[in-house]
Design a protein around this motif. Sequence first.
Motif, PDB file in Angstrom:
ATOM      1  N   UNK A  53      42.960 -69.396  88.855  1.00 21.81           N
ATOM      2  CA  UNK A  53      41.731 -69.408  88.058  1.00 21.81           C
ATOM      3  C   UNK A  53      40.592 -70.207  88.719  1.00 21.81           C
ATOM      4  N   UNK A  54      40.908 -71.310  89.339  1.00 20.48           N
ATOM      5  CA  UNK A  54      39.881 -72.109  90.010  1.00 20.48           C
ATOM      6  C   UNK A  54      39.325 -71.369  91.216  1.00 20.48           C
ATOM      7  N   UNK A  55      40.192 -70.732  91.980  1.00 25.02           N
ATOM      8  CA  UNK A  55      39.732 -69.967  93.142  1.00 25.02           C
ATOM      9  C   UNK A  55      38.868 -68.795  92.698  1.00 25.02           C
ATOM     10  N   UNK A  56      39.259 -68.139  91.614  1.00 25.04           N
ATOM     11  CA  UNK A  56      38.446 -67.036  91.095  1.00 25.04           C
ATOM     12  C   UNK A  56      37.082 -67.538  90.615  1.00 25.04           C
ATOM     13  N   UNK A  57      37.053 -68.718  90.023  1.00 26.36           N
ATOM     14  CA  UNK A  57      35.786 -69.310  89.598  1.00 26.36           C
ATOM     15  C   UNK A  57      34.918 -69.620  90.815  1.00 26.36           C
ATOM     16  N   UNK A  58      35.499 -70.193  91.842  1.00 28.49           N
ATOM     17  CA  UNK A  58      34.761 -70.482  93.072  1.00 28.49           C
ATOM     18  C   UNK A  58      34.264 -69.190  93.723  1.00 28.49           C
ATOM     19  N   UNK A  74      31.912 -66.220 100.483  1.00 25.86           N
ATOM     20  CA  UNK A  74      32.332 -65.076  99.671  1.00 25.86           C
ATOM     21  C   UNK A  74      33.559 -64.421 100.305  1.00 25.86           C
ATOM     22  N   UNK A  75      33.492 -64.159 101.606  1.00 27.10           N
ATOM     23  CA  UNK A  75      34.616 -63.513 102.289  1.00 27.10           C
ATOM     24  C   UNK A  75      35.877 -64.364 102.226  1.00 27.10           C
ATOM     25  N   UNK A  76      35.752 -65.672 102.456  1.00 28.28           N
ATOM     26  CA  UNK A  76      36.925 -66.557 102.401  1.00 28.28           C
ATOM     27  C   UNK A  76      37.531 -66.604 101.003  1.00 28.28           C
ATOM     28  N   UNK A  77      36.695 -66.667  99.980  1.00 32.01           N
ATOM     29  CA  UNK A  77      37.227 -66.709  98.618  1.00 32.01           C
ATOM     30  C   UNK A  77      37.824 -65.363  98.215  1.00 32.01           C
ATOM     31  N   UNK A  78      37.231 -64.258  98.693  1.00 33.04           N
ATOM     32  CA  UNK A  78      37.837 -62.945  98.439  1.00 33.04           C
ATOM     33  C   UNK A  78      39.249 -62.899  99.034  1.00 33.04           C
ATOM     34  N   UNK A  79      39.384 -63.383 100.255  1.00 29.29           N
ATOM     35  CA  UNK A  79      40.689 -63.395 100.927  1.00 29.29           C
ATOM     36  C   UNK A  79      41.664 -64.325 100.202  1.00 29.29           C
ATOM     37  N   UNK A  80      41.183 -65.495  99.788  1.00 27.77           N
ATOM     38  CA  UNK A  80      42.052 -66.439  99.083  1.00 27.77           C
ATOM     39  C   UNK A  80      42.547 -65.845  97.765  1.00 27.77           C
TER      40      UNK A  80
END
Length: 107
Positions: free
Chosen positions: A85-90, A54-60
């Motif tokens: 969009x893919x990163x937001x989905x992840x 979660x933290x890594x995807x928030x940062x990405x």
Amino acid sequence: MHDHTAANTELAGIATGLNVETPKTLDDDHQRIRDRLRNMHGKDFDRQYMQIMVEDHDQAVKLFRQEVSSGHDPKLKQFAQNSLPTIEQHQKMALDLSRRLSETAAR
């Protein structure tokens, strides 16, 4: 996995065109995370791993949005726009799974 591999391949091509060397090893923060997770098992591992995801995807998401809004290189900006969009989905998937793990642990 496919999404990450495809994005890494595309980004490596952009980096080569810009004469930027891509990292070949983990940075110190991610090495510490790897070392910490290596010693965890079961539900403790699952919860900690998902918190990190979660933290890594928030940062990405934050970094990619920043590139989309204020990036200077057109290829990098387009890469960020296409990948966001893919990163937001992840990010959403990681958050949903993390919440489900927390709810299960609370029972």
